[in-house]
Every structure is written in C-alpha cells, then in structure tokens.
Write an enzyme that holds these catalytic residues in place. Structure first.
Site, short mmCIF file in Angstrom:
data_model
loop_
_atom_site.label_atom_id
_atom_site.label_comp_id
_atom_site.label_asym_id
_atom_site.label_seq_id
_atom_site.Cartn_x
_atom_site.Cartn_y
_atom_site.Cartn_z
CE LYS A 138 -2.21 2.72 3.64
NZ LYS A 138 -2.90 2.73 4.95
CG HIS A 187 -1.60 7.07 1.39
ND1 HIS A 187 -2.72 6.52 0.82
CD2 HIS A 187 -1.74 6.88 2.74
CE1 HIS A 187 -3.49 6.00 1.78
NE2 HIS A 187 -2.91 6.21 2.93
P1 A3P Z 1 -15.30 7.87 5.90
O1 A3P Z 1 -14.36 8.50 6.89
O2 A3P Z 1 -15.91 8.88 4.99
O3 A3P Z 1 -16.32 6.99 6.55
P2 A3P Z 1 -8.83 4.85 3.70
O4 A3P Z 1 -8.86 3.39 3.87
O5 A3P Z 1 -8.25 5.32 2.39
O6 A3P Z 1 -8.22 5.54 4.88
O7 A3P Z 1 -10.33 5.35 3.59
C1 A3P Z 1 -11.17 5.35 4.71
C2 A3P Z 1 -12.57 5.66 4.25
O8 A3P Z 1 -13.09 4.50 3.58
C3 A3P Z 1 -13.49 5.95 5.43
O9 A3P Z 1 -14.44 6.91 4.95
C4 A3P Z 1 -14.08 4.58 5.67
O10 A3P Z 1 -15.28 4.60 6.39
C5 A3P Z 1 -14.29 4.10 4.23
N1 A3P Z 1 -14.45 2.64 4.18
C6 A3P Z 1 -13.64 1.70 4.71
N2 A3P Z 1 -14.15 0.48 4.53
C7 A3P Z 1 -15.31 0.64 3.88
C8 A3P Z 1 -16.32 -0.26 3.41
N3 A3P Z 1 -16.23 -1.56 3.65
N4 A3P Z 1 -17.39 0.26 2.78
C9 A3P Z 1 -17.49 1.59 2.54
N5 A3P Z 1 -16.57 2.49 2.97
C10 A3P Z 1 -15.50 2.03 3.63
#
Ligand code: A3P
Length: 320
Positions: A132, A134
């Site tokens: 992973k 960024h």
């Molecule tokens: P929100 O804070 O808007 O809820 P990352 O993994 O890039 O850090 O992203 C995190 C975002 O993805 C969060 O958004 C999180 O809730 C959302 N997310 C993680 N798993 C998810 C899932 N299974 N379904 C939908 N959204 C998801």
C-alpha cells in the site's frame, strides 16, 4: 503544521511540491530506487479514498478468497504501508512513542518493527508482495507500471477532506487540535501530508489506460461493488464465480468490515494511540461533506475543484 504534533518538520518533494514530514527524508530516495518484482501488487491512493477497503478486495481476489488467512492475519501485516514509517520516524515521534509504550516489551517490539524504513521492510517481504502506498506515481519507482500491477483509487476531495480530518483526530498521535474548517484551509493550501490532492489524482488519471493500472472511484465501488470485484479479477487475470463475488461483497460490506478486527485497525489501537471515542470506519458514504461544509467552504470547494479540473477530463462521479 499540527499544533501539538508529533513531527520534527516538513519538506516539499519534487516539482509538484508534495508535502511530507522530514521523517521520510532518506527513505523517499530509497523508495524511488527500490527494486520491484513482476508479481508485486500495489494499491496506491491519496489518503482516505477507500484504500483499506480496496486492499482487502484486491488481496482476497489475488489470494483466491483465502478467508482463513484474512481472518487470522491483520491487513496491515498482509498488505503493509510502504511509507508508514514516515509517520513514526521523526526523533520527536519516536520519543513520544517509546515513552508511551515504556514497560510493554511486546508493543515496543511491534513499534520498532513498523518504524523501520519502508524500503527495507518491503525488501524483506516474501513474494508476491502486496504494498500500500499513498505516494503519487511520480515518487514511486519510474518502472512501476511497466513491472507491476497498480490499483489506484480516487474519491471526491470534499469527502476525502472530511474523512481525513476525522482520521487525524482518530490517530491522536497526530496531535491535530483544530476544527474541520481550519483543517480544510490547510488541505486546500496543500499543507497536509501527501497534498497537493489534484496532481496526485491527475498523475494516475493520465495513466488510466496503461494495461498495468486499474483506476477506480470510491463512489463507483459504493454504487456497484460486485462489478468492481469483477473488474479487479479481470485486471489480475483471475476468474470468479457469482457465489465468490456475492460472498466477497458481504465480507467487504461496511457493517462487516467495521466489526472485523483484522481490517478495522483495532489491532493498532494502543500502538497508534487512537482516540477512544472514534473508529477508523466512520460513515462509508459519498457526499457526507454536504452535512459538514458551511456555505463558505462549499463555495471555496466548488471554485477549487473547477480551477483544478480545467484542462483535464477527470470528473468525480456525481452522486444523488
Ligand atoms: P469515511 O471516513 O468517509 O467513513 P482509507 O482506507 O483510504 O483511509 O479510507 C477510509 C474511508 O473508507 C473511510 O471513509 C471509511 O469509512 C471508508 N471505508 C472503509 N471500509 C469501507 C467499506 N467496507 N465500505 C465503505 N466504505 C468504507
């Protein structure tokens, strides 16, 4: 930057001026020059675009739906974060962390292992590696797309900003004390880690037709997860049955993901000093910014998005 922060200071990297903590100073060069393997699989995103969700999807498809391993090894171990140590590598950060974990040998050991330079950490992983990052494509090895497969995920920057704000509150070691409006100001002034946002996404968007890049939108995943699973399977050269897709979508549903300790970051709760009232999975919606932005932020956002999309055909999927 962050008032009570954890970091020693910040730097700008490359012609686009990507904003990073000084903790990454040495490893950013090693990462750029890191040897790749043809069977590596990368998930690359701007933070908060749905990285974790996509990582689990990709890992499951690539590993023939290995629910057993998925339920016993945390995703952060199966699919490590290349530049994670940058968050922990500053002298100030290490001091805070070691102080916090004093007396707990087990946790200190985990901390020392995840704070070793990312380029070294991934060099020691067995193949196939799941990585992973960024980092924008321009700061990853130049031969990346000609050597390995990359899944890039993008999300509406207004939702990214809201989610990122909560993220910085959740990982309380970040020390962010401001409110959303102040955070938003920093975000659009490119003073938040991994910004500027638009160049990051546009770099990948421009490569979207490269056979080794799969470009996804978080909003499309929300709308139609089964077809995203099929797209990923095609991209990875795997065939999948309807049953496998249905079962995986259930495994990846927001509710199941939220309560799955291998996926929801709860295994890092004490190490990363998380805020006790927050969780990593927050809302999992598109358009949440509407409930969080005031009129001024909404107008600012509209202009900022228009200005940055001028001259490109990138458009974030509209949601109702
Ligand atoms: P929100 O804070 O808007 O809820 P990352 O993994 O890039 O850090 O992203 C995190 C975002 O993805 C969060 O958004 C999180 O809730 C959302 N997310 C993680 N798993 C998810 C899932 N299974 N379904 C939908 N959204 C998801």
């Amino acid at each position: 930057h962050f008032e009570n922060g954890f970091q020693d200071g910040y730097m700008r990297v490359g012609p686009k001026g990507y904003f990073f903590t000084n903790g990454l100073k040495e490893d950013i060069v090693n990462i750029y020059n890191m040897p790749l393997r043809p069977d590596d699989i990368f998930v690359v995103t701007f933070p908060k675009a749905g990285t974790t969700w996509t990582q689990e999807l990709v890992w499951m498809v690539a590993n023939d739906f290995d629910y057993k391993t998925s339920s016993s090894i945390p995703l952060v171990v199966r699919f490590p974060f290349l530049e994670m140590p940058m968050l922990l590598n500053s002298e100030k950060g290490k001091k805070v962390m070691r102080e916090n974990l004093k007396g707990d040998e087990e946790k200190l050991k985990i901390f020392e292992s995840i704070s070793s330079p990312g380029s070294e950490m991934v060099a020691n992983l067995p193949s196939p590696r799941f990585i992973k990052s960024h980092l924008p494509l321009s700061l990853l090895p130049p031969s990346l797309l000609d050597t390995t497969k990359v899944v890039y995920v993008a999300r509406d920057p207004r939702d990214v900003a809201v989610s990122y704000f909560h993220h910085n509150k959740f990982f309380s070691f970040m020390g962010y004390t401001g409110d959303l409006k102040q955070y938003w100001e920093k975000f659009i002034k490119d003073m938040v880690d991994w910004t500027p946002f638009f160049p990051h996404v546009i770099e990948a968007w421009e490569k979207r037709n490269h056979p080794n890049l799969l470009f996804l939108f978080y909003e499309d995943m929300l709308k139609d997860l089964p077809s995203t699973v099929r797209k990923v399977a095609d991209f990875l050269g795997k065939s999948v049955t309807d049953e496998q897709v249905t079962r995986l979508c259930d495994h990846l549903s927001f509710q199941n993901f939220k309560k799955n300790p291998m996926l929801n970051y709860e295994t890092l709760r004490e190490i990363a000093m998380m805020d006790k009232d927050r969780t990593f999975l927050r809302k999992g919606k598109a358009g949440d910014w509407r409930d969080n932005f005031d009129e001024e932020m909404t107008a600012q956002a509209q202009k900022w998005i228009e200005d940055n999309l001028r001259g490109t055909d990138l458009r974030f999927p509209t949601i109702n």
